[in-house]
Design a protein around this motif. Structure first.
Motif, PDB file in Angstrom:
ATOM      1  N   SER A 148       0.839  -1.183   0.000  1.00  0.00           N
ATOM      2  CA  SER A 148       0.000   0.000   0.000  1.00  0.00           C
ATOM      3  C   SER A 148       0.881   1.243   0.000  1.00  0.00           C
ATOM      4  CB  SER A 148      -0.925   0.010   1.222  1.00  0.00           C
ATOM      5  OG  SER A 148      -0.175   0.278   2.399  1.00  0.00           O
ATOM      6  N   LEU A 149       0.249   2.381  -0.134  1.00  0.00           N
ATOM      7  CA  LEU A 149       0.984   3.649  -0.129  1.00  0.00           C
ATOM      8  C   LEU A 149       1.595   3.942   1.237  1.00  0.00           C
ATOM      9  CD1 LEU A 149      -1.540   5.808  -2.175  1.00  0.00           C
ATOM     10  CD2 LEU A 149       0.749   5.170  -2.905  1.00  0.00           C
ATOM     11  N   PHE A 150       1.119   3.247   2.265  1.00  0.00           N
ATOM     12  CA  PHE A 150       1.574   3.539   3.629  1.00  0.00           C
ATOM     13  C   PHE A 150       2.542   2.464   4.140  1.00  0.00           C
ATOM     14  CE2 PHE A 150      -2.828   4.999   3.055  1.00  0.00           C
ATOM     15  CZ  PHE A 150      -2.662   6.362   3.229  1.00  0.00           C
ATOM     16  N   GLU A 151       3.113   1.671   3.233  1.00  0.00           N
ATOM     17  CA  GLU A 151       3.915   0.527   3.662  1.00  0.00           C
ATOM     18  C   GLU A 151       5.118   0.959   4.499  1.00  0.00           C
ATOM     19  OE1 GLU A 151       3.591  -3.433   3.920  1.00  0.00           O
ATOM     20  OE2 GLU A 151       2.364  -2.187   2.580  1.00  0.00           O
ATOM     21  N   ALA A 152       5.816   2.017   4.069  1.00  0.00           N
ATOM     22  CA  ALA A 152       7.000   2.467   4.802  1.00  0.00           C
ATOM     23  C   ALA A 152       6.627   2.968   6.195  1.00  0.00           C
ATOM     24  CB  ALA A 152       7.711   3.566   4.022  1.00  0.00           C
ATOM     25  N   LEU A 153       5.529   3.705   6.293  1.00  0.00           N
ATOM     26  CA  LEU A 153       5.079   4.202   7.604  1.00  0.00           C
ATOM     27  C   LEU A 153       4.667   3.050   8.510  1.00  0.00           C
ATOM     28  CD1 LEU A 153       2.975   7.311   6.510  1.00  0.00           C
ATOM     29  CD2 LEU A 153       5.161   7.334   7.706  1.00  0.00           C
ATOM     30  N   LEU A 154       3.985   2.068   7.932  1.00  0.00           N
ATOM     31  CA  LEU A 154       3.558   0.917   8.739  1.00  0.00           C
ATOM     32  C   LEU A 154       4.767   0.157   9.286  1.00  0.00           C
ATOM     33  CD1 LEU A 154       0.612  -0.427   6.552  1.00  0.00           C
ATOM     34  CD2 LEU A 154       0.446   0.654   8.783  1.00  0.00           C
ATOM     35  N   ALA A 155       5.836   0.066   8.488  1.00  0.00           N
ATOM     36  CA  ALA A 155       7.041  -0.620   8.965  1.00  0.00           C
ATOM     37  C   ALA A 155       7.670   0.137  10.136  1.00  0.00           C
ATOM     38  CB  ALA A 155       8.046  -0.752   7.817  1.00  0.00           C
ATOM     39  N   LEU A 156       7.698   1.466  10.050  1.00  0.00           N
ATOM     40  CA  LEU A 156       8.271   2.272  11.148  1.00  0.00           C
ATOM     41  C   LEU A 156       7.408   2.163  12.407  1.00  0.00           C
ATOM     42  CD1 LEU A 156       9.307   5.451   9.125  1.00  0.00           C
ATOM     43  CD2 LEU A 156      10.828   3.736  10.105  1.00  0.00           C
ATOM     44  N   LEU A 157       6.093   2.200  12.237  1.00  0.00           N
ATOM     45  CA  LEU A 157       5.196   2.072  13.393  1.00  0.00           C
ATOM     46  C   LEU A 157       5.298   0.681  14.012  1.00  0.00           C
ATOM     47  CD1 LEU A 157       2.085   3.955  11.969  1.00  0.00           C
ATOM     48  CD2 LEU A 157       3.458   4.673  13.929  1.00  0.00           C
ATOM     49  N   GLU A 158       5.464  -0.322  13.160  1.00  0.00           N
ATOM     50  CA  GLU A 158       5.617  -1.686  13.668  1.00  0.00           C
ATOM     51  C   GLU A 158       6.907  -1.810  14.480  1.00  0.00           C
ATOM     52  OE1 GLU A 158       4.998  -5.531  14.622  1.00  0.00           O
ATOM     53  OE2 GLU A 158       3.561  -4.161  13.659  1.00  0.00           O
ATOM     54  N   ARG A 159       7.958  -1.151  14.011  1.00  0.00           N
ATOM     55  CA  ARG A 159       9.217  -1.175  14.753  1.00  0.00           C
ATOM     56  C   ARG A 159       9.056  -0.496  16.110  1.00  0.00           C
ATOM     57  NH1 ARG A 159      14.096   1.599  11.771  1.00  0.00           N
ATOM     58  NH2 ARG A 159      13.474   0.041  10.225  1.00  0.00           N
ATOM     59  N   LEU A 160       8.341   0.639  16.134  1.00  0.00           N
ATOM     60  CA  LEU A 160       8.098   1.338  17.398  1.00  0.00           C
ATOM     61  C   LEU A 160       7.272   0.463  18.338  1.00  0.00           C
ATOM     62  CD1 LEU A 160       8.084   3.855  19.227  1.00  0.00           C
ATOM     63  CD2 LEU A 160       6.113   4.684  17.919  1.00  0.00           C
ATOM     64  N   ARG A 161       6.236  -0.163  17.790  1.00  0.00           N
ATOM     65  CA  ARG A 161       5.374  -1.004  18.609  1.00  0.00           C
ATOM     66  C   ARG A 161       6.146  -2.201  19.163  1.00  0.00           C
ATOM     67  NH1 ARG A 161       0.086  -3.253  15.709  1.00  0.00           N
ATOM     68  NH2 ARG A 161       1.695  -4.363  14.540  1.00  0.00           N
ATOM     69  N   GLY A 162       6.965  -2.828  18.332  1.00  0.00           N
ATOM     70  CA  GLY A 162       7.761  -3.952  18.800  1.00  0.00           C
ATOM     71  C   GLY A 162       8.760  -3.550  19.866  1.00  0.00           C
ATOM     72  N   ASP A 163       9.387  -2.403  19.699  1.00  0.00           N
ATOM     73  CA  ASP A 163      10.352  -1.915  20.693  1.00  0.00           C
ATOM     74  C   ASP A 163       9.665  -1.655  22.031  1.00  0.00           C
ATOM     75  OD1 ASP A 163      12.844  -0.870  21.675  1.00  0.00           O
ATOM     76  OD2 ASP A 163      12.039   1.140  21.371  1.00  0.00           O
ATOM     77  N   MET A 164       8.486  -1.014  21.981  1.00  0.00           N
ATOM     78  CA  MET A 164       7.784  -0.697  23.223  1.00  0.00           C
ATOM     79  C   MET A 164       7.278  -1.959  23.909  1.00  0.00           C
ATOM     80  SD  MET A 164       5.669   2.787  22.327  1.00  0.00           S
ATOM     81  CE  MET A 164       5.264   3.036  24.041  1.00  0.00           C
TER      82      MET A 164
END
Length: 777
Positions: free
Chosen positions: A568-584
């Protein structure tokens, strides 16, 4: 005899050497010599006894020579006759060729003389034809002038006798003549015809327009206020309707000449604006009084011409559309249908009124570029106007409204700048608000599934509002510009979440930390849903073709995945948010596990090797040293179930179970030795107390504690099965990997016991932890 033979052989060999070394001798002599040598070698060779064949060979060669001589004599006598015949035929052909060449020369001279004589006639005829062509053009020119004069006189005569239809027909023929001369090079004739057409067209148009305006006045046109339903129709209603239909039909017949005279040249279209046909002539006349009123009120120094009040002229245009719609549908549209005009009367009137709004907006928009508040107000009003135009008045999407005025490059860049500025200010305000990290639906269970804090929900609402604002833009490139702005805002909000998270990382179990985690999950969930939305899927296809100028360079792989809808158009943002969520989540699990490990220390150091047997106890109960750990787990699970949304809590407890499984297995089970009572107590603590803690969240919690569950299976084995298992494991080690189909593999033996996770080496370690088996093994 032998000496003679030796001499003969020497001579032959000498001849052969001479023949091989003399490369400059004639070819015929060489061939002859080679033949003789070959014949002698073949018939006689080096054998002395073969000399008897010499006499026979000589006779044979003599006979052949005689036959050859006879053949040569026969041929030589017939050759002169054939040569003589061939020479005679050649001489005859030469004579014929010379005769033909002479004829060709005579004909060529005659033809040349004829051409020279006819050239004078050809030049004379060419001059005459040129004169005829000039006369023909002059004649046609004069005929065209006469035709124009004839049509002009006819129109004048028709107007004098009030034969309007005949005058309209004559003007239409004159317009057809004008279009026929469009490719002609007679510029003066074209100018004369156009001026004549303009002259008579204006006279007839003014006459019909005057009559049409009089009839419209009797119908109370224009409708400035909502029309009132009269109690009874006027006495001359039928006559008025007949006059209205006649005048509309006549005006429609003047459409061709009106378009020619008006010179409707195509103007460069703005972004998102499509070419539209000219307005029909009756609608143009009907718009005149409305146009005068519009310019009177919204131009010049009038108080109604206020830059800060664009809603005044936009609302006025909508009011006129609404007031006139019934009259256009009931009176004008049937006439247009009967006349064969394929236009919609209401749409035509809206197009005309929109022209007024477009001119006014194009004039005002550049003057508001330096006032953010007024510019925002203008954009809001234009968007609201466009929405009402398309919905209430059913204006077709194929025709441009007024949004394309805002897509001029300077205006669009200002719009994007203001959207960015206003969004950043709102984000600052929402993050600093008192209840930014609490959910407004926290007291409503059914509506608080994602437990999104107010700041995250407000932020996504802000993005949704921006989407609704640019959704109706007619230009995909402009829509992609706003999408790029949204992605920029999301990334900025993610960075802000990361900064706040780092401030709260010292207390990862605090409600604010969990709220940040919920916010990241909520934004990720919404963006994932947007990726499947039809509107964003259409934008995704547009991004593949024109998106690089706006969204930045796209690699071949990324372009292919976007085109095939794999991403999707938001794939890069979703990857960054997933990284933040996993870290937290990792930090949260670390904090809980630190607390659990601290509470579990007494339990891990319990004397498992000296605990009383199960038979010595009336009832089994939880180990007293395990109570702090169990209470700690229960409290954290209940607390985080309240603070985390369901998807995050599910990920949390599963991760906690995995870490807890490893901790108990490595730090408790492998660290201690067990007697029968210790094993029974461990199994009771795990199966009756630890596993049920997680039983609230799944049906089979023991599947998340595979190490502990299988370790308990091994440790609780009876002596006999345990010794047999030890033998199987030892035998497997002695075989050192050799395949033996007669014996069962250790994996098969473990599978029969229900052990799938632990390796044979791990099982052997566990078997050595039972004190009752140490001496017997």
């Amino acid at each position: 005899m032998a000496a003679h033979m030796m001499k003969h052989n020497n001579e032959l060999s000498h001849l052969e050497r001479a023949d091989s070394t003399n490369s400059e001798s004639p070819s015929e002599d060489g061939n002859f010599t080679d033949g003789v040598v070959a014949l002698v070698q073949k018939e006689i060779g080096g054998d002395l006894k073969s000399l008897k064949k010499v006499s026979g060979l000589l006779e044979k060669l003599t006979l052949e020579n005689k036959q050859l001589e006879e053949q040569v004599l026969t041929v030589s006598s017939s050759v002169p006759l054939r040569v003589s015949a061939a020479l005679s035929a050649a001489e005859e052909s030469r004579v014929k060729l010379e005769s033909l060449l002479e004829k060709e020369r005579l004909l060529s001279n005659t033809l040349q003389q004829h051409l020279q004589g006819s050239q004078v006639w050809a030049d004379s005829i060419g001059q005459v034809l040129g004169q005829l062509d000039t006369l023909e053009r002059h004649m046609k020119y004069l005929q065209c002038l006469a035709r124009i004069e004839e049509l002009s006189d006819s129109i004048q005569q028709y107007l004098m006798t009030n034969s309007v239809w005949d005058a309209v027909s004559a003007i239409d023929r004159m317009a057809s003549l004008d279009m026929g001369l469009r490719e002609s090079g007679c510029s003066h004739l074209q100018a004369f015809l156009r001026e004549t057409l303009r002259f008579w067209h204006k006279i007839l148009k003014d006459k019909l327009a005057s009559d049409f305006e009089e009839v419209l006045t009797q119908f109370h046109w224009p409708f400035i206020s909502p029309p009132t339903q009269t109690l009874s129709p006027p006495a001359n209603a039928q006559e008025l309707n007949s006059q209205l239909e006649l005048l509309v039909s006549q005006l429609l017949s003047l459409q061709t000449s009106d378009d020619l005279i008006s010179e409707k040249k195509e103007t460069p279209s703005r972004p998102g604006q499509s070419q539209t046909p000219p307005l029909s002539l009756p609608i143009q006349i009907m718009l005149l009084p409305l146009s005068k009123r519009f310019r009177y009120h919204f131009t010049g120094n009038r108080q109604t011409n206020n830059l800060s009040k664009p809603e005044w002229y936009l609302t006025q245009v909508l009011i006129w559309m609404g007031n006139s719609s019934n009259f256009m549908d009931e009176k004008i549209q049937p006439i247009l249908d009967r006349a064969g005009a394929k236009v919609n009367a209401s749409v035509e009137l809206c197009r005309g009124l929109l022209t007024l709004a477009q001119e006014k907006l194009a004039h005002d928009a550049p003057r508001l570029l330096y006032d953010d508040a007024l510019f925002c107000h203008l954009v809001d009003e234009v968007l609201q106007f466009e929405k009402e135009l398309r919905s209430t008045h059913s204006y077709p999407r194929a025709y441009p409204g007024i949004l394309h005025i805002l897509l001029e490059e300077t205006v669009l860049q200002k719009w994007l700048s203001v959207e960015r500025k206003m969004a950043v200010e709102k984000v600052d305000a929402m993050l600093s608000a008192e209840g930014a990290w609490s959910s407004q639906y926290k007291d409503i269970t059914d509506m608080d599934e994602l437990k999104a804090p107010d700041c995250a929900e407000t932020f996504m609402t802000l993005l949704l509002v921006i989407t609704e604002r640019y959704r109706s833009l007619p230009c995909p490139r402009a829509q992609l510009s706003f999408l790029a702005l949204q992605k920029e805002l999301v990334d900025d909000f993610r960075i802000r979440l990361t900064q706040v998270m780092k401030e709260e990382s010292r207390q990862p179990l605090s409600p604010r930390y969990c709220a940040i985690l919920n916010a990241a999950n909520y934004i990720s969930t919404v963006l994932s849903d947007w990726g499947d939305n039809v509107f964003f899927l259409q934008l995704q296809q547009a991004a593949v073709s024109v998106g690089e100028d706006i969204l930045g360079p796209l690699g071949a792989t990324e372009t292919g995945r976007l085109a095939s809808l794999e991403e999707s158009l938001f794939e890069a943002l979703l990857a960054l948010l997933e990284r933040l969520r996993g870290d937290m989540l990792g930090r949260l699990l670390d904090a809980v596990m630190r607390d659990v490990k601290e509470k579990a220390q007494p339990y891990c150091k319990d004397r498992w090797i000296s605990l009383p047997s199960q038979n010595d106890q009336a009832t089994m109960s939880l180990s007293s040293s395990a109570c702090p750990m169990m209470l700690c787990l229960r409290d954290h699970l209940l607390q985080l179930q309240q603070m985390l949304c369901l998807p995050l809590f599910q990920m949390f407890w599963q991760g906690l179970a995995e870490r807890l499984d490893s901790f108990i297995y490595e730090d408790l089970i492998l660290y201690n030795h067990f007697n029968e009572g210790g094993v029974a107590q461990l199994q009771y603590d795990m199966t009756r107390n630890l596993f049920p803690l997680f039983g609230h969240y799944c049906k089979r919690p023991e599947n998340f504690f595979k190490h502990v569950k299988e370790a308990c299976i091994i440790l609780t084995l009876k002596v006999g099965p345990a010794l047999l298992l030890c033998d199987v494991l030892k035998q497997s080690e002695e075989d050192d990997g050799l395949l033996n189909h007669q014996q069962s593999s250790p994996e098969a033996a473990l599978n029969e016991l229900g052990v799938y996770k632990l390796a044979p080496s791990d099982v052997q370690i566990l078997l050595n932890l039972r004190s009752a088996w140490l001496n017997q093994s």
